[in-house]
Design an enzyme around this catalytic site. Structure first.
Site, PDB file in Angstrom:
ATOM      1  N   LYS A  22      39.881  30.777  43.720  1.00 57.69           N
ATOM      2  CA  LYS A  22      39.730  32.198  42.446  1.00 57.69           C
ATOM      3  C   LYS A  22      40.713  32.908  42.707  1.00 57.69           C
ATOM      4  O   LYS A  22      41.106  33.401  41.484  1.00 57.69           O
ATOM      5  CB  LYS A  22      38.222  32.120  42.216  1.00 57.69           C
ATOM      6  CG  LYS A  22      38.132  33.577  41.659  1.00 57.69           C
ATOM      7  CD  LYS A  22      36.361  33.682  41.648  1.00 57.69           C
ATOM      8  CE  LYS A  22      35.746  34.824  42.346  1.00 57.69           C
ATOM      9  NZ  LYS A  22      36.888  36.327  42.334  1.00 57.69           N
ATOM     10  N   ASN A  23      40.523  33.512  43.595  1.00 57.62           N
ATOM     11  CA  ASN A  23      41.261  34.591  43.508  1.00 57.62           C
ATOM     12  C   ASN A  23      43.582  34.578  43.659  1.00 57.62           C
ATOM     13  O   ASN A  23      43.767  35.158  43.648  1.00 57.62           O
ATOM     14  CB  ASN A  23      41.339  35.919  45.076  1.00 57.62           C
ATOM     15  CG  ASN A  23      39.954  35.839  44.807  1.00 57.62           C
ATOM     16  OD1 ASN A  23      39.177  36.363  43.897  1.00 57.62           O
ATOM     17  ND2 ASN A  23      38.963  36.383  46.102  1.00 57.62           N
ATOM     18  N   ARG A  92      37.255  41.360  36.890  1.00 59.01           N
ATOM     19  CA  ARG A  92      38.108  42.438  37.316  1.00 59.01           C
ATOM     20  C   ARG A  92      38.712  42.239  37.159  1.00 59.01           C
ATOM     21  O   ARG A  92      39.964  42.819  37.375  1.00 59.01           O
ATOM     22  CB  ARG A  92      37.519  42.516  39.090  1.00 59.01           C
ATOM     23  CG  ARG A  92      37.929  43.743  39.407  1.00 59.01           C
ATOM     24  CD  ARG A  92      38.231  44.940  39.454  1.00 59.01           C
ATOM     25  NE  ARG A  92      38.660  45.596  40.684  1.00 59.01           N
ATOM     26  CZ  ARG A  92      38.888  46.845  40.114  1.00 59.01           C
ATOM     27  NH1 ARG A  92      37.870  47.527  39.576  1.00 59.01           N
ATOM     28  NH2 ARG A  92      39.120  47.694  41.196  1.00 59.01           N
ATOM     29  N   CYS A 116      31.616  42.029  39.303  1.00 52.89           N
ATOM     30  CA  CYS A 116      30.589  41.988  40.215  1.00 52.89           C
ATOM     31  C   CYS A 116      30.667  43.536  40.184  1.00 52.89           C
ATOM     32  O   CYS A 116      31.164  44.297  40.445  1.00 52.89           O
ATOM     33  CB  CYS A 116      30.584  40.903  41.133  1.00 52.89           C
ATOM     34  SG  CYS A 116      30.545  39.289  41.309  1.00 52.89           S
ATOM     35  N   ARG A 121      34.190  51.030  41.441  1.00 57.11           N
ATOM     36  CA  ARG A 121      35.562  50.115  41.806  1.00 57.11           C
ATOM     37  C   ARG A 121      36.401  50.700  40.622  1.00 57.11           C
ATOM     38  O   ARG A 121      37.160  50.253  39.625  1.00 57.11           O
ATOM     39  CB  ARG A 121      35.191  48.280  41.310  1.00 57.11           C
ATOM     40  CG  ARG A 121      34.487  47.850  42.237  1.00 57.11           C
ATOM     41  CD  ARG A 121      34.832  46.198  41.818  1.00 57.11           C
ATOM     42  NE  ARG A 121      35.134  45.344  43.074  1.00 57.11           N
ATOM     43  CZ  ARG A 121      35.743  43.938  41.763  1.00 57.11           C
ATOM     44  NH1 ARG A 121      34.481  43.658  41.793  1.00 57.11           N
ATOM     45  NH2 ARG A 121      36.645  43.563  42.846  1.00 57.11           N
ATOM     46  N   PRO A 122      36.837  52.033  41.303  1.00 58.08           N
ATOM     47  CA  PRO A 122      38.172  53.080  40.648  1.00 58.08           C
ATOM     48  C   PRO A 122      39.889  52.056  40.398  1.00 58.08           C
ATOM     49  O   PRO A 122      39.996  51.024  41.693  1.00 58.08           O
ATOM     50  CB  PRO A 122      38.657  53.641  41.338  1.00 58.08           C
ATOM     51  CG  PRO A 122      37.650  53.650  42.388  1.00 58.08           C
ATOM     52  CD  PRO A 122      37.187  52.287  42.825  1.00 58.08           C
ATOM     53  N   ASP A 124      42.441  53.410  40.453  1.00 55.09           N
ATOM     54  CA  ASP A 124      43.564  55.055  40.689  1.00 55.09           C
ATOM     55  C   ASP A 124      44.663  54.165  41.634  1.00 55.09           C
ATOM     56  O   ASP A 124      46.012  55.034  41.074  1.00 55.09           O
ATOM     57  CB  ASP A 124      42.872  56.156  41.489  1.00 55.09           C
ATOM     58  CG  ASP A 124      42.049  55.701  42.531  1.00 55.09           C
ATOM     59  OD1 ASP A 124      41.185  54.456  42.893  1.00 55.09           O
ATOM     60  OD2 ASP A 124      42.159  56.602  44.104  1.00 55.09           O
ATOM     61  N   ASP A 302      33.960  39.816  51.044  1.00 57.98           N
ATOM     62  CA  ASP A 302      33.328  38.044  50.349  1.00 57.98           C
ATOM     63  C   ASP A 302      32.501  36.954  51.073  1.00 57.98           C
ATOM     64  O   ASP A 302      32.071  36.688  50.347  1.00 57.98           O
ATOM     65  CB  ASP A 302      34.122  37.609  49.326  1.00 57.98           C
ATOM     66  CG  ASP A 302      34.304  37.969  48.406  1.00 57.98           C
ATOM     67  OD1 ASP A 302      34.460  39.890  47.724  1.00 57.98           O
ATOM     68  OD2 ASP A 302      36.208  37.785  47.296  1.00 57.98           O
ATOM     69  N   ARG A 394      30.482  31.852  38.766  1.00 60.94           N
ATOM     70  CA  ARG A 394      32.419  32.343  38.126  1.00 60.94           C
ATOM     71  C   ARG A 394      32.981  31.965  39.216  1.00 60.94           C
ATOM     72  O   ARG A 394      34.581  32.276  38.934  1.00 60.94           O
ATOM     73  CB  ARG A 394      31.658  34.397  38.591  1.00 60.94           C
ATOM     74  CG  ARG A 394      31.086  34.728  37.051  1.00 60.94           C
ATOM     75  CD  ARG A 394      31.551  36.101  37.470  1.00 60.94           C
ATOM     76  NE  ARG A 394      32.491  36.846  38.003  1.00 60.94           N
ATOM     77  CZ  ARG A 394      33.098  37.882  39.123  1.00 60.94           C
ATOM     78  NH1 ARG A 394      31.809  38.373  39.327  1.00 60.94           N
ATOM     79  NH2 ARG A 394      34.250  38.037  39.465  1.00 60.94           N
TER      80      ARG A 394
HETATM   81  C1  UD1 Z   1      39.968  41.035  45.180  1.00 60.14           C
HETATM   82  C2  UD1 Z   1      39.081  40.328  45.292  1.00 60.14           C
HETATM   83  C3  UD1 Z   1      37.483  40.584  45.802  1.00 60.14           C
HETATM   84  C4  UD1 Z   1      37.970  40.630  46.712  1.00 60.14           C
HETATM   85  C5  UD1 Z   1      38.144  42.314  47.163  1.00 60.14           C
HETATM   86  C6  UD1 Z   1      39.140  42.331  48.295  1.00 60.14           C
HETATM   87  C7  UD1 Z   1      40.616  39.186  43.250  1.00 60.14           C
HETATM   88  C8  UD1 Z   1      40.239  38.947  41.878  1.00 60.14           C
HETATM   89  N1  UD1 Z   1      39.250  39.719  43.459  1.00 60.14           N
HETATM   90  O1  UD1 Z   1      39.278  42.158  44.791  1.00 60.14           O
HETATM   91  O2  UD1 Z   1      37.102  39.503  45.713  1.00 60.14           O
HETATM   92  O3  UD1 Z   1      36.984  41.097  47.497  1.00 60.14           O
HETATM   93  O4  UD1 Z   1      39.896  41.799  46.699  1.00 60.14           O
HETATM   94  O5  UD1 Z   1      39.106  41.787  49.420  1.00 60.14           O
HETATM   95  O6  UD1 Z   1      41.580  38.212  44.061  1.00 60.14           O
HETATM   96  N2  UD1 Z   1      40.136  50.736  45.131  1.00 60.14           N
HETATM   97  C9  UD1 Z   1      40.107  51.583  44.784  1.00 60.14           C
HETATM   98  N3  UD1 Z   1      41.461  51.771  43.469  1.00 60.14           N
HETATM   99  C10 UD1 Z   1      42.296  51.636  43.564  1.00 60.14           C
HETATM  100  C11 UD1 Z   1      41.792  49.641  43.518  1.00 60.14           C
HETATM  101  C12 UD1 Z   1      40.597  49.372  44.830  1.00 60.14           C
HETATM  102  O7  UD1 Z   1      39.770  52.978  45.189  1.00 60.14           O
HETATM  103  O8  UD1 Z   1      42.972  51.490  42.376  1.00 60.14           O
HETATM  104  C13 UD1 Z   1      39.059  50.465  46.139  1.00 60.14           C
HETATM  105  C14 UD1 Z   1      37.428  49.657  46.019  1.00 60.14           C
HETATM  106  O9  UD1 Z   1      36.864  50.331  45.122  1.00 60.14           O
HETATM  107  C15 UD1 Z   1      36.980  48.102  47.059  1.00 60.14           C
HETATM  108  C16 UD1 Z   1      38.705  48.523  47.798  1.00 60.14           C
HETATM  109  O10 UD1 Z   1      39.734  49.865  47.490  1.00 60.14           O
HETATM  110  O11 UD1 Z   1      36.773  49.609  47.502  1.00 60.14           O
HETATM  111  C17 UD1 Z   1      39.355  47.323  47.810  1.00 60.14           C
HETATM  112  O12 UD1 Z   1      39.623  46.741  46.229  1.00 60.14           O
HETATM  113  P1  UD1 Z   1      40.103  45.496  46.338  1.00 60.14           P
HETATM  114  O13 UD1 Z   1      41.114  45.471  47.517  1.00 60.14           O
HETATM  115  O14 UD1 Z   1      41.250  46.583  45.287  1.00 60.14           O
HETATM  116  O15 UD1 Z   1      39.979  44.444  45.491  1.00 60.14           O
HETATM  117  P2  UD1 Z   1      39.865  44.099  44.249  1.00 60.14           P
HETATM  118  O16 UD1 Z   1      41.377  43.287  43.634  1.00 60.14           O
HETATM  119  O17 UD1 Z   1      39.674  44.266  43.221  1.00 60.14           O
END
Ligand code: UD1
Length: 415
Positions: A22-23, A92, A116, A121-122, A124, A302, A394
């Site tokens: 999926k990812n 997301r 989810c 889940r910012p 920034d 995950d 999903r």
């Molecule tokens: C992806 C995966 C998800 C997995 C996660 C961590 C997909 C579609 N989803 O989610 O299944 O659980 O990686 O391995 O691939 N964060 C910030 N600011 C940002 C972006 C992220 O603070 O701009 C924080 C998030 O809130 C979280 C952490 O960084 O606490 C990890 O997030 P991120 O690695 O970005 O996960 P996703 O890409 O959303």
């Protein structure tokens, strides 16, 4: 799938071929909007997140046809710049269209994405890095308006965000000069995206390390096979361990699952590794001590909920520490309803192994949390009913049929 009925107590046995990731497929589908061309993808999982992404692409003008796990896409016509908000709100990964559309059109209008509910889940990291590359970003009424193709340069991520790394790799495809992402995520799915982009002609170095560099190059369509899904594999392994079963998984890359396999071995399971297959033989479980999630190559967040479900009957206490997401213990009340002994405090959860679990009526809260509830129900005595089981759609294709292939007593209601 709205409701699952599970009669527990049957050790899972048999062989399964792991689905495509999926990812990995979601960023690759976004990439297909970034690059004008025709694409043939194989090993695509049949899951709702893919359906929603394809509907988003269709709305943007990308054409596609699908036969089983094979997907053909045609994005030669320039896509629209504003994905459907109702669809984008469902996952997301829709935020990856931001990088893709900036690369292709130099503008994008993205509704704030869904997925989810896992605490804050910012975005920034995505947005600051794009701004550093000269993209103008404005957020108004729940929408992001971005203008301008990135210029070349280096950006540093203060945390190795998977989504931010992928978004920057995609945006960099249309940049005026080389883009270097420092502090990049190293997940295998990033490597798969890089392999796909390289097949499309991209000049890309370092994916899988914390420094990824993308240089301008002419791009075209490509053929690619999607990486196997290490999270689906981890789920089946945890289900096998929880039920005292014996499973063979094929079509996967065992090396990508090493932190999960190491823990299962510490918990008393026997794991035999082949080149593209694994065999797990479970016996009585003992606590492996602690489970600490982290970015790759750490223990994947995950797999935290499925692993917790697997260890509910393990002898001793297991301490979980969730370092990636806040609010990732939403499955705990349901596991407690099945007789599990779990205490939580912030990012910590302590599981004290119990002799037996009992079936219960519970409500699924999120994708991997729902998988944990299924695993606990399979290991419990008696019957369980899991409502809002649609969360599973999903990320798990053909879930009920695959569970039944392993001997599980499971019925689904509602599609
Ligand atoms: C992806 C995966 C998800 C997995 C996660 C961590 C997909 C579609 N989803 O989610 O299944 O659980 O990686 O391995 O691939 N964060 C910030 N600011 C940002 C972006 C992220 O603070 O701009 C924080 C998030 O809130 C979280 C952490 O960084 O606490 C990890 O997030 P991120 O690695 O970005 O996960 P996703 O890409 O959303």
């Amino acid at each position: 799938m709205e409701r699952l009925h599970i009669t527990g107590g049957v050790p899972l046995r048999g062989t399964l071929a792991v689905q495509g990731s999926k990812n990995a497929v979601l960023p690759i589908l976004a990439a297909a909007a970034a690059i004008p061309g025709r694409f043939a993808l194989s090993n695509c999982p049949s899951i709702r997140d893919v359906d929603v992404t394809l509907a988003l692409l269709k709305g943007l003008g990308v054409r596609w046809t699908r036969r089983g796990g094979c997907l053909e896409l045609d994005s030669r016509e320039a896509p629209g710049s504003a994905p459907d908000p109702a669809l984008a709100g469902q996952l997301r990964a829709s935020v990856l269209l931001l990088g893709a559309l900036l690369a292709r059109l130099g503008r994008a209008e993205i509704p704030l994405p869904g997925g989810c509910v896992l605490g804050a889940r910012p975005l920034d990291l995505h947005l600051r890095a794009l701004e550093e590359l000269g993209v103008r970003v404005q957020c108004e009424a729940g929408r992001l308006f971005c203008r301008g193709r990135p210029r070349g340069g280096s950006v540093l991520l203060r945390y190795p965000s998977v989504g931010a790394t992928e978004n920057l790799m995609l945006a960099a495809l249309g940049a005026a000069g080389p883009v270097r992402v420092l502090g990049a995520a190293r997940e295998p799915e990033i490597r798969d995206l890089a392999d796909f982009l390289t097949a499309c002609g991209a000049r890309l170095r370092g994916a899988g390390s914390s420094c990824v560099e993308i240089s301008p190059a002419p791009l075209h369509g490509a053929v690619h096979r999607i990486l196997p899904d290490r999270m689906e594999a981890a789920t089946w392994l945890c289900a096998g361990a929880a039920t005292g079963g014996c499973l063979t998984l094929t079509g996967l890359r065992p090396g990508h699952l090493e932190p999960v396999l190491a823990l299962l071995e510490q918990a008393g399971c026997r794991v035999q590794r082949g080149a593209n297959a694994l065999r797990l033989t479970a016996g009585p479980l003992r606590s492996p001590g602690s489970v600490v999630t982290g970015p790759y190559p750490g223990f994947p967040t995950d797999a935290q909920a499925p692993m917790m479900a697997a260890l509910l009957r393990a002898e001793g206490c297991t301490l979980f520490r969730e370092t990636v997401f806040e609010g990732r213990y939403r499955h705990v009340p349901a596991l407690r309803a099945m007789g599990a002994q779990i205490e939580t405090a912030g990012s910590l959860a302590r599981v004290r192994g119990v002799k037996a679990l009992r079936g219960a009526a519970v409500r699924a809260t999120d994708l991997r949390g729902a998988a944990a509830m299924v695993i606990a129900a399979l290991a419990a005595r008696g019957e369980s009913a899991i409502t809002e089981a649609r969360h599973l759609d999903r990320g798990y294709g053909d879930f009920v049929r695959r569970l039944r292939c392993l001997g599980a007593l499971v019925e689904a209601e509602g599609g």
